[in-house]
Scaffold this motif. Structure first.
Motif, PDB file in Angstrom:
ATOM      1  N   VAL A   6      57.081  -7.829  47.749  1.00 50.91           N
ATOM      2  CA  VAL A   6      57.110  -6.312  47.899  1.00 50.91           C
ATOM      3  C   VAL A   6      58.464  -6.088  48.692  1.00 50.91           C
ATOM      4  O   VAL A   6      58.308  -6.726  50.049  1.00 50.91           O
ATOM      5  CB  VAL A   6      55.618  -5.640  48.199  1.00 50.91           C
ATOM      6  N   ALA A   7      59.190  -5.221  48.377  1.00 48.19           N
ATOM      7  CA  ALA A   7      60.303  -5.028  49.234  1.00 48.19           C
ATOM      8  C   ALA A   7      60.839  -3.470  49.094  1.00 48.19           C
ATOM      9  O   ALA A   7      60.295  -2.799  48.011  1.00 48.19           O
ATOM     10  CB  ALA A   7      61.769  -5.734  49.107  1.00 48.19           C
ATOM     11  N   GLU A   8      61.379  -2.872  50.049  1.00 46.25           N
ATOM     12  CA  GLU A   8      62.009  -1.670  50.099  1.00 46.25           C
ATOM     13  C   GLU A   8      63.491  -1.559  49.815  1.00 46.25           C
ATOM     14  O   GLU A   8      64.263  -2.301  50.852  1.00 46.25           O
ATOM     15  CB  GLU A   8      61.575  -0.772  51.140  1.00 46.25           C
ATOM     16  N   ALA A   9      64.114  -0.859  49.030  1.00 50.13           N
ATOM     17  CA  ALA A   9      65.603  -0.713  48.780  1.00 50.13           C
ATOM     18  C   ALA A   9      65.913   0.209  48.041  1.00 50.13           C
ATOM     19  O   ALA A   9      65.056   0.929  47.188  1.00 50.13           O
ATOM     20  CB  ALA A   9      66.114  -2.173  48.098  1.00 50.13           C
ATOM     21  N   ASP A  10      66.930   0.893  48.186  1.00 52.83           N
ATOM     22  CA  ASP A  10      67.575   1.932  47.543  1.00 52.83           C
ATOM     23  C   ASP A  10      66.550   3.248  47.433  1.00 52.83           C
ATOM     24  O   ASP A  10      66.451   3.910  46.354  1.00 52.83           O
ATOM     25  CB  ASP A  10      67.862   1.527  46.061  1.00 52.83           C
ATOM     26  N   GLY A  11      65.720   3.361  48.374  1.00 47.51           N
ATOM     27  CA  GLY A  11      64.771   4.515  48.613  1.00 47.51           C
ATOM     28  C   GLY A  11      63.538   4.388  47.610  1.00 47.51           C
ATOM     29  O   GLY A  11      62.802   5.322  47.330  1.00 47.51           O
ATOM     30  N   MET A  12      63.346   3.133  47.473  1.00 45.42           N
ATOM     31  CA  MET A  12      62.251   2.872  46.630  1.00 45.42           C
ATOM     32  C   MET A  12      61.379   1.581  47.149  1.00 45.42           C
ATOM     33  O   MET A  12      61.897   0.876  47.792  1.00 45.42           O
ATOM     34  CB  MET A  12      62.418   2.660  45.023  1.00 45.42           C
ATOM     35  N   VAL A  13      60.152   1.418  46.712  1.00 45.78           N
ATOM     36  CA  VAL A  13      59.373   0.237  46.838  1.00 45.78           C
ATOM     37  C   VAL A  13      59.372  -0.446  45.689  1.00 45.78           C
ATOM     38  O   VAL A  13      59.034   0.013  44.462  1.00 45.78           O
ATOM     39  CB  VAL A  13      58.057   0.394  47.291  1.00 45.78           C
ATOM     40  N   TRP A  14      59.728  -1.847  45.775  1.00 46.39           N
ATOM     41  CA  TRP A  14      59.927  -2.606  44.601  1.00 46.39           C
ATOM     42  C   TRP A  14      58.718  -3.774  44.575  1.00 46.39           C
ATOM     43  O   TRP A  14      58.652  -4.478  45.591  1.00 46.39           O
ATOM     44  CB  TRP A  14      61.247  -3.429  44.425  1.00 46.39           C
ATOM     45  N   ILE A  15      58.160  -4.103  43.433  1.00 40.86           N
ATOM     46  CA  ILE A  15      57.043  -4.955  43.573  1.00 40.86           C
ATOM     47  C   ILE A  15      57.733  -6.257  42.425  1.00 40.86           C
ATOM     48  O   ILE A  15      57.985  -5.989  41.492  1.00 40.86           O
ATOM     49  CB  ILE A  15      55.727  -4.467  42.865  1.00 40.86           C
ATOM     50  N   GLY A  16      57.931  -7.303  43.104  1.00 44.80           N
ATOM     51  CA  GLY A  16      58.481  -8.438  42.305  1.00 44.80           C
ATOM     52  C   GLY A  16      57.448  -9.165  41.455  1.00 44.80           C
ATOM     53  O   GLY A  16      56.323  -9.123  41.709  1.00 44.80           O
ATOM     54  N   GLU A  17      58.059  -9.648  40.640  1.00 45.07           N
ATOM     55  CA  GLU A  17      57.012 -10.425  39.695  1.00 45.07           C
ATOM     56  C   GLU A  17      57.076 -11.880  40.013  1.00 45.07           C
ATOM     57  O   GLU A  17      58.120 -12.277  40.292  1.00 45.07           O
ATOM     58  CB  GLU A  17      57.834 -10.360  38.096  1.00 45.07           C
ATOM     59  N   GLY A  18      55.694 -12.477  40.156  1.00 48.84           N
ATOM     60  CA  GLY A  18      55.780 -13.982  40.613  1.00 48.84           C
ATOM     61  C   GLY A  18      55.446 -14.901  39.742  1.00 48.84           C
ATOM     62  O   GLY A  18      55.079 -16.097  40.062  1.00 48.84           O
ATOM     63  N   GLY A  19      55.835 -14.640  38.382  1.00 49.17           N
ATOM     64  CA  GLY A  19      55.701 -15.942  37.465  1.00 49.17           C
ATOM     65  C   GLY A  19      54.710 -15.488  36.417  1.00 49.17           C
ATOM     66  O   GLY A  19      53.455 -14.905  36.640  1.00 49.17           O
ATOM     67  N   GLN A  20      54.712 -15.847  35.168  1.00 44.05           N
ATOM     68  CA  GLN A  20      54.017 -15.729  34.122  1.00 44.05           C
ATOM     69  C   GLN A  20      52.577 -16.534  34.299  1.00 44.05           C
ATOM     70  O   GLN A  20      52.991 -17.790  34.526  1.00 44.05           O
ATOM     71  CB  GLN A  20      54.598 -15.772  32.902  1.00 44.05           C
ATOM     72  N   GLN A  21      51.507 -16.323  33.839  1.00 45.89           N
ATOM     73  CA  GLN A  21      50.472 -17.115  34.077  1.00 45.89           C
ATOM     74  C   GLN A  21      49.761 -17.294  32.578  1.00 45.89           C
ATOM     75  O   GLN A  21      48.684 -18.181  32.566  1.00 45.89           O
ATOM     76  CB  GLN A  21      49.208 -16.621  34.822  1.00 45.89           C
ATOM     77  N   GLY A  22      50.338 -16.740  31.515  1.00 49.63           N
ATOM     78  CA  GLY A  22      49.778 -16.885  30.359  1.00 49.63           C
ATOM     79  C   GLY A  22      49.692 -15.461  29.674  1.00 49.63           C
ATOM     80  O   GLY A  22      50.467 -14.615  29.907  1.00 49.63           O
ATOM     81  N   TYR A  23      48.400 -15.082  28.912  1.00 55.26           N
ATOM     82  CA  TYR A  23      48.358 -14.017  28.153  1.00 55.26           C
ATOM     83  C   TYR A  23      47.269 -13.511  28.776  1.00 55.26           C
ATOM     84  O   TYR A  23      46.166 -14.140  28.974  1.00 55.26           O
ATOM     85  CB  TYR A  23      48.101 -14.289  26.575  1.00 55.26           C
ATOM     86  N   ALA A  24      47.161 -12.041  28.834  1.00 58.32           N
ATOM     87  CA  ALA A  24      46.077 -11.298  29.157  1.00 58.32           C
ATOM     88  C   ALA A  24      44.952 -11.146  28.084  1.00 58.32           C
ATOM     89  O   ALA A  24      45.095 -11.260  26.928  1.00 58.32           O
ATOM     90  CB  ALA A  24      46.465  -9.910  29.556  1.00 58.32           C
ATOM     91  N   PRO A  25      43.679 -11.259  28.514  1.00 58.30           N
ATOM     92  CA  PRO A  25      42.659 -10.912  27.721  1.00 58.30           C
ATOM     93  C   PRO A  25      43.024  -9.676  26.882  1.00 58.30           C
ATOM     94  O   PRO A  25      43.456  -8.787  27.361  1.00 58.30           O
ATOM     95  CB  PRO A  25      41.375 -10.881  28.394  1.00 58.30           C
ATOM     96  N   ASP A  26      42.281  -9.547  25.550  1.00 56.81           N
ATOM     97  CA  ASP A  26      42.213  -8.314  24.818  1.00 56.81           C
ATOM     98  C   ASP A  26      41.566  -7.172  25.416  1.00 56.81           C
ATOM     99  O   ASP A  26      42.311  -6.118  25.409  1.00 56.81           O
ATOM    100  CB  ASP A  26      41.592  -8.568  23.679  1.00 56.81           C
ATOM    101  N   GLU A  27      40.936  -7.320  26.231  1.00 58.04           N
ATOM    102  CA  GLU A  27      40.352  -6.044  27.225  1.00 58.04           C
ATOM    103  C   GLU A  27      41.331  -5.340  28.162  1.00 58.04           C
ATOM    104  O   GLU A  27      41.198  -4.288  28.132  1.00 58.04           O
ATOM    105  CB  GLU A  27      39.118  -6.522  27.814  1.00 58.04           C
TER     106      GLU A  27
END
Length: 76
Positions: free
Chosen positions: A47-68
């Motif tokens: 998580v970082a702050e730049a350009d007047g916003m907070v950015w949440i980085g993506e840390g890698g795909q783990q697979g597919y989310a459940p239908d729920e």
């Protein structure tokens, strides 16, 4: 969060995110769900702050989310 009543997108603030997350057990893990047609599960990265916003980085795909997940997010 993230949409007005009529479905128009709106910006989400840090306060909005904190308020939304405060409803959950603080010991739960957090994942990002992306791609509404076939939700994928991604880890939260740095998580970082730049350009007047907070950015949440993506840390890698783990697979597919459940239908729920798609149902709870209103994607289905």
């Amino acid at each position: 969060m993230g949409r007005h009543r009529r479905g128009a997108r709106r910006e989400v603030t840090v306060a909005d995110l904190i308020d939304e997350l405060s409803r959950f057990d603080p010991n739960l893990e957090v994942r990002l769900a992306v791609q509404p047609r076939l939700p994928q599960e991604h880890l939260v990265g740095a998580v970082a702050e730049a350009d007047g916003m907070v950015w949440i980085g993506e840390g890698g795909q783990q697979g597919y989310a459940p239908d729920e997940v798609g149902e709870q997010l209103g994607w289905r």
